[in-house]
Design a protein around this motif. Structure first.
Motif, PDB file in Angstrom:
ATOM      1  N   LEU A   1       9.750   5.148  -2.007  1.00  0.00           N
ATOM      2  CA  LEU A   1       8.387   4.859  -2.449  1.00  0.00           C
ATOM      3  C   LEU A   1       7.319   5.060  -1.378  1.00  0.00           C
ATOM      4  O   LEU A   1       6.129   5.067  -1.692  1.00  0.00           O
ATOM      5  N   LYS A   2       7.713   5.193  -0.121  1.00  0.00           N
ATOM      6  CA  LYS A   2       6.700   5.266   0.939  1.00  0.00           C
ATOM      7  C   LYS A   2       5.745   6.434   0.700  1.00  0.00           C
ATOM      8  O   LYS A   2       6.121   7.486   0.195  1.00  0.00           O
ATOM      9  N   SER A   3       4.502   6.199   1.068  1.00  0.00           N
ATOM     10  CA  SER A   3       3.445   7.162   0.781  1.00  0.00           C
ATOM     11  C   SER A   3       2.689   7.542   2.044  1.00  0.00           C
ATOM     12  O   SER A   3       2.641   6.774   3.014  1.00  0.00           O
ATOM     13  N   TRP A   4       2.050   8.697   2.002  1.00  0.00           N
ATOM     14  CA  TRP A   4       1.189   9.132   3.104  1.00  0.00           C
ATOM     15  C   TRP A   4      -0.148   8.402   3.076  1.00  0.00           C
ATOM     16  O   TRP A   4      -0.893   8.385   4.062  1.00  0.00           O
ATOM     17  N   HIS A   5      -0.458   7.753   1.930  1.00  0.00           N
ATOM     18  CA  HIS A   5      -1.786   7.162   1.768  1.00  0.00           C
ATOM     19  C   HIS A   5      -1.752   5.660   2.078  1.00  0.00           C
ATOM     20  O   HIS A   5      -0.960   4.920   1.487  1.00  0.00           O
TER      21      HIS A   5
ATOM     22  N   ASN B   1       0.405   2.388   0.194  1.00  0.00           N
ATOM     23  CA  ASN B   1       1.335   1.533   0.951  1.00  0.00           C
ATOM     24  C   ASN B   1       0.892   0.071   0.938  1.00  0.00           C
ATOM     25  O   ASN B   1       1.729  -0.842   0.917  1.00  0.00           O
ATOM     26  N   ASP B   2      -0.400  -0.168   0.942  1.00  0.00           N
ATOM     27  CA  ASP B   2      -0.919  -1.532   0.868  1.00  0.00           C
ATOM     28  C   ASP B   2      -0.541  -2.175  -0.463  1.00  0.00           C
ATOM     29  O   ASP B   2      -0.074  -3.319  -0.518  1.00  0.00           O
ATOM     30  N   VAL B   3      -0.730  -1.432  -1.548  1.00  0.00           N
ATOM     31  CA  VAL B   3      -0.386  -1.943  -2.881  1.00  0.00           C
ATOM     32  C   VAL B   3       1.117  -2.184  -2.982  1.00  0.00           C
ATOM     33  O   VAL B   3       1.570  -3.217  -3.492  1.00  0.00           O
ATOM     34  N   LEU B   4       1.909  -1.232  -2.470  1.00  0.00           N
ATOM     35  CA  LEU B   4       3.361  -1.386  -2.503  1.00  0.00           C
ATOM     36  C   LEU B   4       3.801  -2.599  -1.693  1.00  0.00           C
ATOM     37  O   LEU B   4       4.710  -3.340  -2.099  1.00  0.00           O
ATOM     38  N   GLY B   5       3.161  -2.823  -0.557  1.00  0.00           N
ATOM     39  CA  GLY B   5       3.501  -3.976   0.263  1.00  0.00           C
ATOM     40  C   GLY B   5       3.206  -5.281  -0.453  1.00  0.00           C
ATOM     41  O   GLY B   5       3.995  -6.234  -0.391  1.00  0.00           O
ATOM     42  N   HIS B   6       2.080  -5.335  -1.156  1.00  0.00           N
ATOM     43  CA  HIS B   6       1.751  -6.534  -1.919  1.00  0.00           C
ATOM     44  C   HIS B   6       2.759  -6.743  -3.048  1.00  0.00           C
ATOM     45  O   HIS B   6       3.186  -7.879  -3.309  1.00  0.00           O
ATOM     46  N   MET B   7       3.156  -5.662  -3.688  1.00  0.00           N
ATOM     47  CA  MET B   7       4.110  -5.740  -4.804  1.00  0.00           C
ATOM     48  C   MET B   7       5.432  -6.359  -4.380  1.00  0.00           C
ATOM     49  O   MET B   7       6.052  -7.109  -5.149  1.00  0.00           O
ATOM     50  N   THR B   8       5.879  -6.076  -3.159  1.00  0.00           N
ATOM     51  CA  THR B   8       7.178  -6.598  -2.717  1.00  0.00           C
ATOM     52  C   THR B   8       7.185  -8.116  -2.614  1.00  0.00           C
ATOM     53  O   THR B   8       8.260  -8.721  -2.568  1.00  0.00           O
ATOM     54  N   ARG B   9       6.011  -8.741  -2.627  1.00  0.00           N
ATOM     55  CA  ARG B   9       5.941 -10.196  -2.478  1.00  0.00           C
ATOM     56  C   ARG B   9       6.282 -10.941  -3.754  1.00  0.00           C
ATOM     57  O   ARG B   9       6.505 -12.144  -3.728  1.00  0.00           O
ATOM     58  N   PHE B  10       6.332 -10.243  -4.912  1.00  0.00           N
ATOM     59  CA  PHE B  10       6.641 -10.965  -6.153  1.00  0.00           C
ATOM     60  C   PHE B  10       7.791 -10.337  -6.934  1.00  0.00           C
ATOM     61  O   PHE B  10       7.898 -10.510  -8.139  1.00  0.00           O
TER      62      PHE B  10
ATOM     63  N   THR C   1      -1.162 -11.085  -9.036  1.00  0.00           N
ATOM     64  CA  THR C   1      -0.661  -9.854  -9.638  1.00  0.00           C
ATOM     65  C   THR C   1      -1.495  -8.671  -9.146  1.00  0.00           C
ATOM     66  O   THR C   1      -2.595  -8.842  -8.616  1.00  0.00           O
ATOM     67  N   ILE C   2      -0.972  -7.478  -9.350  1.00  0.00           N
ATOM     68  CA  ILE C   2      -1.699  -6.276  -8.922  1.00  0.00           C
ATOM     69  C   ILE C   2      -3.030  -6.176  -9.640  1.00  0.00           C
ATOM     70  O   ILE C   2      -4.066  -5.857  -9.038  1.00  0.00           O
ATOM     71  N   ASN C   3      -3.033  -6.472 -10.944  1.00  0.00           N
ATOM     72  CA  ASN C   3      -4.270  -6.351 -11.717  1.00  0.00           C
ATOM     73  C   ASN C   3      -5.322  -7.378 -11.302  1.00  0.00           C
ATOM     74  O   ASN C   3      -6.519  -7.093 -11.324  1.00  0.00           O
ATOM     75  N   SER C   4      -4.886  -8.578 -10.881  1.00  0.00           N
ATOM     76  CA  SER C   4      -5.878  -9.559 -10.437  1.00  0.00           C
ATOM     77  C   SER C   4      -6.289  -9.312  -8.987  1.00  0.00           C
ATOM     78  O   SER C   4      -7.437  -9.593  -8.611  1.00  0.00           O
ATOM     79  N   ARG C   5      -5.387  -8.774  -8.178  1.00  0.00           N
ATOM     80  CA  ARG C   5      -5.714  -8.475  -6.778  1.00  0.00           C
ATOM     81  C   ARG C   5      -6.610  -7.248  -6.673  1.00  0.00           C
ATOM     82  O   ARG C   5      -7.534  -7.199  -5.841  1.00  0.00           O
TER      83      ARG C   5
ATOM     84  N   THR D   1      -5.238   0.244 -11.153  1.00  0.00           N
ATOM     85  CA  THR D   1      -4.246   0.271 -10.076  1.00  0.00           C
ATOM     86  C   THR D   1      -2.874  -0.131 -10.608  1.00  0.00           C
ATOM     87  O   THR D   1      -1.857   0.471 -10.259  1.00  0.00           O
ATOM     88  N   SER D   2      -2.841  -1.137 -11.464  1.00  0.00           N
ATOM     89  CA  SER D   2      -1.569  -1.595 -12.024  1.00  0.00           C
ATOM     90  C   SER D   2      -0.903  -0.519 -12.871  1.00  0.00           C
ATOM     91  O   SER D   2       0.304  -0.275 -12.756  1.00  0.00           O
ATOM     92  N   VAL D   3      -1.656   0.096 -13.741  1.00  0.00           N
ATOM     93  CA  VAL D   3      -1.091   1.125 -14.620  1.00  0.00           C
ATOM     94  C   VAL D   3      -0.543   2.289 -13.800  1.00  0.00           C
ATOM     95  O   VAL D   3       0.577   2.766 -14.026  1.00  0.00           O
ATOM     96  N   LEU D   4      -1.319   2.732 -12.819  1.00  0.00           N
ATOM     97  CA  LEU D   4      -0.876   3.856 -11.998  1.00  0.00           C
ATOM     98  C   LEU D   4       0.299   3.477 -11.104  1.00  0.00           C
ATOM     99  O   LEU D   4       1.192   4.300 -10.869  1.00  0.00           O
ATOM    100  N   LEU D   5       0.319   2.238 -10.610  1.00  0.00           N
ATOM    101  CA  LEU D   5       1.470   1.802  -9.814  1.00  0.00           C
ATOM    102  C   LEU D   5       2.724   1.779 -10.669  1.00  0.00           C
ATOM    103  O   LEU D   5       3.795   2.213 -10.217  1.00  0.00           O
TER     104      LEU D   5
END
Length: 334
Positions: free
Chosen positions: A37-41, A45-54, A110-114, A119-123
Motif C-alpha cells: 500500500l505504500k505510496s509516493w504521495h 501515506n498520512d491517510v493510510l497511517g491514520h487508517m492503521t489505528r482502527f 473515521t476517515i470521513n470525519s477526519r 477521501t474515504s471512498v477513494l481510500l
C-alpha cells in the motif's frame, strides 16, 4: 507454543495464544500489507497511517492462518492472502463509515470525519485495487477468482441492505440473507482459502468454508445487538447507526413479530422517525420483550453450528483455538 486450551483465559487470553502461535506470521502479513500500500504521495501515506489505528484484531487473517495450520501448514501464499483479505475487509469498513455517517471506530476518528467522504471512498477503492493486484501475483488464479466472487457477494449484501432501509416488513430470512453476503462471505472465503492452500481435501475445505460462514453470521448478529445495547465509550465505535439509517436488524424484527397490533403500530411509528427521544421510547419496548434474548440465542446457535464443522479436523492447538473463537463470537467487545 504451550499446548493449552483457551477456555478459561478469556478473550484476551485467546488473542494472546493466537499471537504466540502466529506472531511472526502476523508480523509478516503486516509487512506485506504495508509494502503493497505504500505510496509516493505524503497525503496518501498520512491517510493510510491514520487508517492503521482502527483496524482491529485482524480476525480475517487470523481465521485464514488458523484454518491453514489446522489443515496442514502455513505457506507464503497464506501470508499474502491474509494481507489481501485484510485489505478488502478494511475497505468495507472505510466505505461503511461513509454509509453510516460514523464518526469514530475503535476510539479513533473515521476517515470521513477526519477528512471527508471523498477521501474515504477513494481510500476504499485504493484498498480494493491493491488487494487484487497483490492476489494476482500468486501462481494460482484460484484465489483471485474466489476472492473476487466473495467481494461481489459482499457488495450485493451491502446494496441489498441499502435497498431494504425503511422496510419494516423485512423478514428474518431476508435479514440473514443480507448479512450472509455483507459479513459472513468474507469469513467463509478466508477459511476456505486457508484450507485449500494447505492442500486439504474437498470435504474439509467445504467444512471450513461453512465454519467461516456460520461464524460470520454469529458475529454480525452480535454486532447488530451491540448497536442496540452497547456503550459507545466501551466499544469505541459510533452506535445507534442502524436505527438512524432505519435498518431493521434481528432484535427489531423479533420485536415487531412478537408485539401486539397496537404496540407494533407504535413501534413502526418510532422506527420511521428515529430521533433520540423516539429511540429512547423504542428501548422501552425492546426491554419489555424477548428480542435481545432471542437474537443472542440465534447468534449462539450459528456459533455452535460453526463449531460442529471442525469435526472434520484432527486434534491440534489450531483446531482448539478455532473452537474457542466460536465461544467468543457473540462477545463483540474483543
Amino acid at each position: 507454543m504451550k499446548d493449552v486450551v483457551a477456555g478459561s483465559t478469556g478473550a484476551s487470553g485467546l488473542l494472546g495464544q493466537i499471537d504466540e502461535l502466529f506472531g511472526d506470521d502476523l508480523v509478516r502479513v503486516e509487512q506485506i500489507f504495508a509494502e503493497e500500500l505504500k505510496s509516493w504521495h505524503p497525503f496518501v501515506n498520512d491517510v493510510l497511517g491514520h487508517m492503521t489505528r482502527f483496524r482491529g484484531k485482524r480476525l480475517r487473517p487470523i481465521l485464514l492462518l488458523l484454518s491453514a495450520k489446522a489443515c496442514g501448514a502455513v505457506t507464503h501464499d497464506h501470508l499474502v492472502l491474509s494481507a489481501v483479505v485484510e485489505m478488502i475487509h478494511t475497505a468495507t469498513l472505510v466505505h461503511d463509515d461513509v454509509l453510516d455517517d460514523a464518526e469514530i471506530r475503535r476510539h479513533v476518528a473515521t476517515i470521513n470525519s477526519r477528512w471527508n467522504n471523498e477521501t474515504s471512498v477513494l481510500l476504499g477503492d485504493y484498498l480494493f485495487t491493491h488487494a487484487f493486484h497483490l492476489a494476482s501475483g500468486l501462481e494460482s488464479t484460484l484465489a483471485c477468482r474466489l476472492i473476487g466472487h466473495s467481494t461481489n457477494l459482499v457488495c450485493e449484501g451491502e446494496l441489498a441492505q441499502i435497498h431494504e432501509r425503511g422496510n419494516q416488513d423485512l423478514t428474518e430470512a431476508q435479514y440473514l440473507e443480507i448479512i450472509e453476503g455483507k459479513t459472513a462471505e468474507l469469513c467463509a472465503v478466508c477459511c476456505q482459502l486457508g484450507a485449500h492452500f494447505a492442500d486439504a481435501g474437498e470435504a474439509t475445505t467445504a467444512a471450513m468454508r461453512e465454519y467461516g460462514r456460520c461464524l460470520g453470521i454469529a458475529f454480525q448478529i452480535a454486532d447488530d445487538l451491540l448497536d442496540v445495547l452497547g456503550n459507545e465509550g466501551e466499544t469505541g465505535k459510533s452506535l445507534g447507526s442502524d436505527l438512524k439509517k432505519q435498518k431493521l436488524t434481528l432484535p427489531l424484527i423479533r420485536l415487531l413479530d412478537q408485539s401486539s397490533p397496537e404496540d407494533a403500530t407504535e413501534i413502526r411509528r418510532l422506527l420511521a422517525d428515529p430521533t433520540e427521544p423516539n429511540r429512547d421510547k423504542l428501548q422501552k419496548f425492546v426491554a419489555g420483550s424477548d428480542a435481545i434474548e432471542y437474537a443472542f440465542a440465534q447468534a449462539n446457535e450459528f456459533a455452535q453450528t460453526a463449531r460442529q464443522q471442525l469435526a472434520e479436523l484432527p486434534d491440534s492447538v489450531s483446531k482448539r483455538l478455532l473452537e474457542e473463537i466460536t465461544e467468543f463470537a457473540t462477545q463483540r467487545s474483543w
